[in-house]
Design a protein around this motif. Structure first.
Motif, PDB file in Angstrom:
ATOM      1  N   HIS A   6      39.533  39.573  49.729  1.00 51.03           N
ATOM      2  CA  HIS A   6      40.562  38.454  49.917  1.00 51.03           C
ATOM      3  C   HIS A   6      42.093  38.710  49.582  1.00 51.03           C
ATOM      4  CE1 HIS A   6      39.531  38.393  45.644  1.00 51.03           C
ATOM      5  NE2 HIS A   6      38.554  37.960  45.704  1.00 51.03           N
ATOM      6  N   CYS A  51      32.936  40.293  44.288  1.00 52.30           N
ATOM      7  CA  CYS A  51      34.095  40.272  43.218  1.00 52.30           C
ATOM      8  C   CYS A  51      33.150  40.848  41.900  1.00 52.30           C
ATOM      9  CB  CYS A  51      34.499  38.756  42.870  1.00 52.30           C
ATOM     10  SG  CYS A  51      35.268  38.360  44.449  1.00 52.30           S
ATOM     11  N   TYR A  56      38.031  39.885  36.290  1.00 51.45           N
ATOM     12  CA  TYR A  56      36.899  39.026  35.432  1.00 51.45           C
ATOM     13  C   TYR A  56      36.448  39.787  34.418  1.00 51.45           C
ATOM     14  CZ  TYR A  56      37.397  36.207  39.602  1.00 51.45           C
ATOM     15  OH  TYR A  56      37.730  35.330  40.688  1.00 51.45           O
ATOM     16  N   HIS A  61      38.058  43.223  44.396  1.00 50.82           N
ATOM     17  CA  HIS A  61      38.957  41.978  43.871  1.00 50.82           C
ATOM     18  C   HIS A  61      39.853  42.616  42.943  1.00 50.82           C
ATOM     19  CE1 HIS A  61      39.722  37.795  42.330  1.00 50.82           C
ATOM     20  NE2 HIS A  61      40.745  38.668  41.805  1.00 50.82           N
ATOM     21  N   HIS A 109      32.683  37.665  52.702  1.00 52.67           N
ATOM     22  CA  HIS A 109      32.877  37.685  51.400  1.00 52.67           C
ATOM     23  C   HIS A 109      32.481  36.285  50.872  1.00 52.67           C
ATOM     24  CE1 HIS A 109      35.372  38.795  47.716  1.00 52.67           C
ATOM     25  NE2 HIS A 109      35.001  37.567  47.435  1.00 52.67           N
ATOM     26  N   ASP A 153      35.116  33.549  51.183  1.00 58.78           N
ATOM     27  CA  ASP A 153      34.975  33.765  49.497  1.00 58.78           C
ATOM     28  C   ASP A 153      34.616  32.339  48.822  1.00 58.78           C
ATOM     29  OD1 ASP A 153      35.463  34.628  46.865  1.00 58.78           O
ATOM     30  OD2 ASP A 153      37.643  34.306  46.853  1.00 58.78           O
TER      31      ASP A 153
HETATM   32 ZN   LIG Z   1      37.387  37.484  44.104  1.00 52.98          ZN
END
Ligand SMILES: [Zn+2]
Length: 531
Positions: free
Chosen positions: A253, A96, A195, A223, A63, A416
């Motif tokens: 994550h 993500c 997001y 995510h 990630h 991440d």
């Molecule tokens: Zn993320």
């Protein structure tokens, strides 16, 4: 006597499968491994004495947000190197929901401007995976790179950064672009449903796209839409997407953050275990820190980012719109993970704000108190001054949750990391792998060494289809790391986030030594992996 390119003598070999270490010599020739009995008669152009050391497959960082760092024109070797000298021989980017491809040709230029902001320089924007891979191929690299297809990028690449459902034609175009990128070698589909523009997408939209990944036998990597007070509902949405699409599920994550969700891994992890026991292919990754990091703009309600950067800038300049944002944070917005409402501005510190370095390392609450101003006004002024791009660190988790996820038998390791020039980024980019081996294995005994190595290698390779990697066996790719289990440790801290680790003695990619004792050798055997 056999003569090899490289011979690693006398080490304790952790083969990446989770088996305990055993003594063996490991040789590399033509980029492939041969396992020899200890002390076998053999010679090599280069010999590494690994007595008292562990020899493992090169670590796979499942990630990252390192999509563009190697493409930056300025010399950011320190950022690029941070992964390599930890022992990371393969990075998986495109996480993500965010990456540098794909997009319809007519949208590439507009998106290129946005990626310049996100990645801290002009790293380009590409119509497909091949274009992305070709751009990277022009910049010699020490380790390998694989990439997922980011749903947010894909969505912007067809619709633009707008808050509305995709039309059937647009969704079909997204599916086509995704199909093409996966055919070209991208590793799977990722979403970032907290997001924008991921937040604008319905479950049905993601199901349609995940079905394309399923046809390629590649994972849906997410995510979750919420990692805070509604994390369990968000997990169920991911499960629904996996069930309806048929795609393997990988939760990015995994965390339960914010005071209302602390301890909730006591429910999410048994749920994942139950799904696995029922035959579902579900895994997750985790980074070994109680703080996260993201964009300051992601602390604002989703409508604030509707229309992209120009629209956000306009809203931040309006006192009425700032009031609306303040109210949304205080009261919440259905379906939106409200980080500040779950934690408070005292848990959000500025990581990177290059034009306002005096703010870096300080919390928004502190900045507001010092200026005798409202926190949201401080945030708005900072975003305006930085062209919308400020990175923050969010001290949002508790240690018990982090440990529970690390210990889960299906959890692999992903940093991440967000390697970007300037400021004080989260130390996870430079510290994740040695931190797990030093702090969580040696100091705390949370994991055995063989289990930690498995989480960093074989488990990750199996999830992301990295054939012949993540294992030490005859014929496997010669990606290796030699470290001292007694001294390996992370050096990176929140105040000095790129300090190198200790105890990582040699890193080998494709049979070439790319780092010794934390220093790069200059060898650049890395490639973009087509999966
Ligand atoms: Zn993320």
């Amino acid at each position: 006597m056999s003569r090899f390119d490289l011979l690693i003598r006398g080490g304790l070999v952790f083969d990446g499968t989770g088996r305990p270490g055993r003594e063996a010599d490991v040789a590399a020739d033509g980029g492939r491994l041969t396992i020899l009995p200890p002390g076998a008669a053999a010679d090599a152009a280069e010999v590494i004495d690994a007595r008292g050391r562990a020899v493992a497959p090169g670590f796979i960082d499942v990630h990252t947000h390192s999509d563009g760092v190697a493409l930056l024109r300025q010399d950011d070797r320190e950022l690029v190197r941070a992964a390599v000298i930890q022992g990371v021989t393969t990075e998986i980017s495109g996480n993500c929901g965010s990456g540098l491809f794909p997009a319809l040709p007519e949208r590439v230029d507009a998106m290129r401007a946005d990626t310049r902001v996100t990645f801290g320089g002009d790293v380009g924007m590409y119509q497909d995976f091949t274009g992305f891979a070709e751009a990277h191929a022009r910049v010699p690299r020490a380790n390998h790179l694989a990439s997922l297809v980011g749903h947010g990028t894909l969505r912007s690449g067809v619709l633009g950064p707008v808050d509305r459902p995709a039309t059937p034609t647009e969704l079909a175009a997204m599916c086509d672009l995704l199909d093409r990128a996966l055919s070209q070698g991208a590793a799977g589909l990722s979403t970032g449903l907290i997001y924008t523009p991921g937040t604008y997408a319905s479950t049905d939209e993601v199901v349609a796209l995940a079905a394309v990944a399923a046809r390629h036998g590649k994972p849906y990597v997410t995510h979750l839409r919420d990692e805070m007070s509604r994390v369990e509902e968000a997990l169920e949405e991911a499960v629904e997407i996996a069930r309806r699409s048929g795609a393997p599920l990988h939760v990015s994550h995994h965390k339960t953050a914010g005071r209302y969700a602390w301890g909730r891994t006591e429910r999410t992890l048994p749920r994942i275990a139950e799904l696995r026991a029922g035959g579902m292919d579900v895994t997750c990754d985790v980074y070994p820190y109680t703080a996260g990091s993201t964009a300051l703009a992601a602390m604002l309600p989703p409508w604030a980012n509707d229309g992209g950067l120009a629209a956000l800038t306009r809203r931040l300049g309006s006192p009425e719109e700032r009031d609306r944002m303040r109210r949304a944070i205080a009261e919440g917005v259905p379906g939106w993970e409200n980080t500040v409402g779950n934690g408070g501005w005292d848990r959000i510190s500025v990581a990177c704000a290059p034009r306002n370095p005096q703010t870096e390392g300080r919390t928004v609450a502190e900045l507001a108190a010092a200026a005798a101003a409202d926190p949201l006004d401080v945030v708005a002024e900072l975003l305006l001054s930085e062209g919308g791009e400020v990175t923050i660190i969010s001290h949002s988790m508790i240690e018990d949750d982090v440990r529970r996820v690390l210990a889960a038998p299906y959890a692999m390791i992903g940093s991440d990391g967000v390697p970007k020039p300037g400021g004080r980024p989260h130390p996870r980019w430079a510290g994740t792998f040695p931190r797990v081996l030093g702090h969580y294995v040696r100091e705390l005994g949370l994991l055995t060494l063989e289990s930690a190595v498995h989480k960093m290698t074989g488990m990750a390779a199996a999830r992301f289809g990295l054939a012949g990697r993540g294992v030490i066996r005859d014929g496997a790719h010669a990606d290796l790391v030699v470290f001292d289990p007694d001294t390996v440790a992370d050096g990176a801290t929140f105040t000095d986030p790129l300090l190198p680790p200790s105890g990582v003695e040699a890193v080998v990619v494709g049979g070439s030594v790319v780092a010794r004792e934390g220093v790069e050798t200059g060898a650049r055997p890395g490639t973009v992996l087509e999966l």
